[in-house]
Scaffold this active site. Sequence first.
Site, PDB file in Angstrom:
ATOM      1  CB  CYS A 218      52.910  37.812  39.032  1.00 21.65           C
ATOM      2  SG  CYS A 218      53.278  37.433  37.298  1.00 21.65           S
ATOM      3  CB  CYS A 219      49.308  41.754  38.998  1.00 19.26           C
ATOM      4  SG  CYS A 219      48.189  40.476  38.379  1.00 19.26           S
TER       5      CYS A 219
ATOM      6  CB  CYS B  88      48.580  37.029  31.658  1.00 16.04           C
ATOM      7  SG  CYS B  88      49.404  38.625  31.894  1.00 16.04           S
TER       8      CYS B  88
ATOM      9  CB  CYS C 221      46.087  34.936  34.790  1.00 19.85           C
ATOM     10  SG  CYS C 221      47.645  34.737  35.681  1.00 19.85           S
TER      11      CYS C 221
ATOM     12  CB  CYS D 297      45.591  43.224  37.383  1.00 13.85           C
ATOM     13  SG  CYS D 297      45.122  44.794  36.637  1.00 13.85           S
TER      14      CYS D 297
END
Length: 253
Positions: free
Chosen positions: A120-121, A203, A206, A231
């Site tokens: 995702c990162c 985010c 997170c 990240c």
Amino acid sequence: MSIETSIEQLSSRLQALVQDTRVVLERAVHDYQDVVYSNSLGAEAMVLTDIICTYVPDIDMFTLDTGRLHDETLALLDRVERRYQRRIQVLYPQAEAVEQYVRDHGINGFYQGFNERQSCCNIRKIEPFKRGIAGRKAWVTGVRRGQSAERAQGEAISWDQRYDLWKVSPMLEWTEEDVWAYIRARNLPYNALHDKGFPSIGCAPCTRAVEPGADPRSGRWWWENPETRECGLQPRRVIPLKVEPRRAAASSA
């Protein structure tokens, strides 16, 4: 309403830190010309944005909108642009990649494991970041030594092997107290979440608030081991300083 303190009226320590930061930035522009700042919109970023806009406006700026940011972060971006009358380029993840990730892992699939979170990162931060620095000679970051053991060993200017350009870290010697003293003295805008227990903001899903006195980054990816809580924009190991070819030749002459 707070009155803004001019840089010349700051404490002697802050003036010295500003001067040192300015010197590193000006050296980077002199040596590499094409320098860009990856603006995180964090507390350190507010200080660095102010110094860049005041002294080294030739440095371009961009920021990343991952699509999962807090509303407070986006509101801050608007305030920063209005204060400095300067547009900050906003880079977004590729829509197709985000859609495929959600199909494969679900809307919050990053909670499932380290690989899912890293993926995702990579989609939301690393790929847009690479577009932001593409073709540049150097990029600026606001990391400080006090943020982690890895960052404590950083160099003001070092070769970033991952991205094949110079990395400029002019705020290494600033403490968290220095950052906030500068923000308050200069009456800078900052993320409202900092006043709600969020020392480090990423985010929304997170990031969470932490107890007073806790590790400032313990609210980032809190479900993982501390060793993996990056990240990917910043390394989890230190990359040695590479000697610039032009300077190496000069020193051996």
